[in-house]
Design a protein around this motif. Structure first.
Motif, short mmCIF file in Angstrom:
data_model
loop_
_atom_site.label_atom_id
_atom_site.label_comp_id
_atom_site.label_asym_id
_atom_site.label_seq_id
_atom_site.Cartn_x
_atom_site.Cartn_y
_atom_site.Cartn_z
N GLY A 194 8.24 7.57 14.03
CA GLY A 194 8.52 7.90 15.42
C GLY A 194 7.60 8.96 15.98
N VAL A 195 7.22 9.95 15.14
CA VAL A 195 6.33 11.01 15.60
C VAL A 195 4.95 10.44 15.93
CG1 VAL A 195 5.20 13.15 14.94
CG2 VAL A 195 7.58 12.77 14.32
N CYS A 196 4.43 9.61 15.04
CA CYS A 196 3.10 9.03 15.26
C CYS A 196 3.10 8.06 16.43
CB CYS A 196 2.62 8.34 13.99
SG CYS A 196 2.36 9.48 12.60
N ILE A 197 4.18 7.32 16.62
CA ILE A 197 4.26 6.41 17.76
C ILE A 197 4.31 7.20 19.07
CG2 ILE A 197 5.71 4.68 18.89
CD1 ILE A 197 6.54 3.71 16.12
N ALA A 198 5.04 8.31 19.06
CA ALA A 198 5.09 9.15 20.26
C ALA A 198 3.72 9.73 20.58
CB ALA A 198 6.11 10.26 20.07
N LEU A 199 2.98 10.16 19.56
CA LEU A 199 1.63 10.67 19.79
C LEU A 199 0.69 9.56 20.24
CD1 LEU A 199 1.22 13.13 16.77
CD2 LEU A 199 1.54 13.71 19.17
N LEU A 200 0.91 8.34 19.74
CA LEU A 200 0.06 7.21 20.16
C LEU A 200 0.26 6.88 21.63
CD1 LEU A 200 -1.90 4.93 19.28
CD2 LEU A 200 0.13 3.57 18.74
N THR A 201 1.49 6.97 22.10
CA THR A 201 1.77 6.59 23.49
C THR A 201 1.56 7.73 24.48
OG1 THR A 201 4.11 7.11 23.08
CG2 THR A 201 3.41 4.82 22.76
N SER A 202 1.87 8.95 24.08
CA SER A 202 1.78 10.08 25.01
C SER A 202 0.99 11.24 24.45
CB SER A 202 3.19 10.56 25.38
OG SER A 202 3.90 10.97 24.22
N GLY A 203 0.09 10.99 23.50
CA GLY A 203 -0.71 12.08 22.93
C GLY A 203 -1.70 12.68 23.91
N CYS A 204 -2.07 11.93 24.95
CA CYS A 204 -3.02 12.45 25.93
C CYS A 204 -2.44 13.58 26.76
CB CYS A 204 -3.51 11.32 26.83
SG CYS A 204 -2.18 10.48 27.72
N SER A 205 -1.11 13.69 26.80
CA SER A 205 -0.48 14.77 27.58
C SER A 205 -0.29 16.04 26.77
CB SER A 205 0.87 14.29 28.10
OG SER A 205 1.75 13.98 27.03
N LEU A 206 -0.73 16.05 25.51
CA LEU A 206 -0.55 17.23 24.68
C LEU A 206 -1.36 18.41 25.20
CD1 LEU A 206 0.62 18.53 22.12
CD2 LEU A 206 -1.33 17.60 20.85
N LEU A 207 -2.63 18.18 25.53
CA LEU A 207 -3.48 19.26 26.02
C LEU A 207 -3.03 19.80 27.37
CD1 LEU A 207 -5.97 20.92 25.24
CD2 LEU A 207 -7.35 19.27 26.52
N PRO A 208 -2.66 18.97 28.35
CA PRO A 208 -2.16 19.53 29.62
C PRO A 208 -0.90 20.37 29.45
CG PRO A 208 -2.81 17.26 29.94
CD PRO A 208 -2.88 17.52 28.48
N HIS A 209 0.03 19.94 28.60
CA HIS A 209 1.25 20.74 28.38
C HIS A 209 0.90 22.06 27.71
CE1 HIS A 209 4.03 17.82 29.85
NE2 HIS A 209 3.78 16.92 28.91
N LEU A 210 -0.01 22.02 26.76
CA LEU A 210 -0.43 23.25 26.09
C LEU A 210 -1.12 24.20 27.07
CD1 LEU A 210 -0.69 24.80 23.42
CD2 LEU A 210 -2.81 23.56 22.99
#
Length: 347
Positions: A194-210
């Motif tokens: 589930g963690v890897c699937i979440a990063l696959l679908t919404s990993g591009c939003s990690l940097l903006p949130h950070l």
């Protein structure tokens, strides 16, 4: 209870000029080091996801494997990571709130200047700026905690709870980084985790949130820093004598450093800018500061080195992407020039 705990701590020399008790300073340094650890772990996850995404879109897999091997190598050095964490905790605990506030204000000015002058490559320069802000983030957390808990009757207990939460977040992001570097490709392809699937679908939003979280942290720290520095002045005239050269000199220095980084986007150029800006801050402290401030700036040199030297892989990844963007834009411009005469000839 507090006196019993502090009695076991070794007494520090007076020239270190701690602004709080040794226990409070140590807890603040621990929280700052945890914040740096969270930032580095999430940045490495983001760079790894970018490398995997680019390898899926292009046919060149050698570059992706080289990037992956560097990240896996950095993840295996557990002992060096622990030593770095302890070193940064001590540095942030010893550095006084006055110099830490100046580091925060200097980085805030530099971040605003980078955002204004970056232009079309703002995302790449933003990523490089996030790598450079590690020690400044530790100083920001330390200043904010010093300002928010000043005068609290049970200050050490509040800092202890914050340190426990920070330690939990740092350990969870460390586990996330190890999990992603080892199993992301397998789990994302088989839709297993589930963690890897979440990063696959919404990993591009990690940097903006950070980025938003860091902007909020530095906004609170900037207010705290101004309040902390103004407490050291007896009058408005003395404060004006301090803020005027600081603002003018650092505005010119920041603009110069941004132009240099645009011309030479390399890891060595980033380290050179650290030496230049902290050297300018030391000259300022020699004129309007105290000798303890000069000592704390020397400790900031060590703290910046302790953050940037282990993060050379992140600096290399960001500078490689920044060098590839002008190449692609130049290639598209050349293809456009070749196609234009053909179209004119057909017409």
């Amino acid at each position: 209870m507090l006196s019993l705990i502090t009695s076991f701590l070794p007494s520090l020399p007076g020239w270190l000029t701690l602004d709080a008790t040794p226990l409070d300073s140590l807890l603040q340094g621990l929280i700052g080091a945890c914040g740096i650890s969270v930032l580095c772990n999430l940045l490495r996850v983001h760079v790894f996801l970018e490398a995997e995404s680019s390898s899926n879109k292009s046919s060149s897999k050698e570059t992706s494997m080289q990037k992956k091997s560097r990240h896996q190598a950095s993840a295996t050095f557990g002992l060096s990571g622990t030593l770095q964490f302890l070193f940064l905790s001590v540095m942030l605990a010893v550095v006084g709130s006055r110099v830490a506030s100046l580091v925060v204000l200097e980085f805030s000015l530099r971040a605003v200047s980078a955002w204004v002058t970056a232009g079309p490559e703002s995302s790449r320069f933003l990523q490089q700026l996030l790598v450079q802000c590690q020690f400044s983030l530790g100083c920001a957390l330390s200043c904010s905690l010093h300002f928010l808990h000043e005068g609290a009757p049970q200050r050490w207990l509040c800092l202890l709870l914050a340190a426990g939460l920070s330690w939990f977040l740092a350990s969870q992001t460390g586990r996330l980084r190890l999990h992603v570097t080892a199993l992301y490709k397998l789990h994302s392809s088989q839709r297993y985790c589930g963690v890897c699937i979440a990063l696959l679908t919404s990993g591009c939003s990690l940097l903006p949130h950070l980025t938003r979280a860091l902007m909020l942290s530095f906004a609170v720290a900037a207010i705290s820093s101004i309040s902390i520095i103004n407490k050291h002045f007896l009058s408005a005239t003395e404060a004006l004598r301090f803020w005027t050269p600081l603002t003018i000199c650092y505005t010119l220095l920041v603009v110069y450093m941004q132009e240099e980084q645009h011309r030479q986007p390399s890891g060595q150029a980033v380290i050179n800018t650290v030496v230049v800006r902290l050297g300018g801050l030391m000259v300022l402290m020699l004129t309007v500061g105290r000798w303890a401030d000069v000592l704390h700036i020397l400790l900031c040199f060590l703290g910046e080195a302790g953050c940037l030297i282990p993060s050379r892989d992140l600096l290399d990844a960001t500078t490689q992407d920044m060098e590839e963007v002008p190449r692609h834009s130049q290639g598209s411009e050349n293809r456009r020039k070749h196609l234009t005469p053909g179209k004119d000839h057909q017409s």
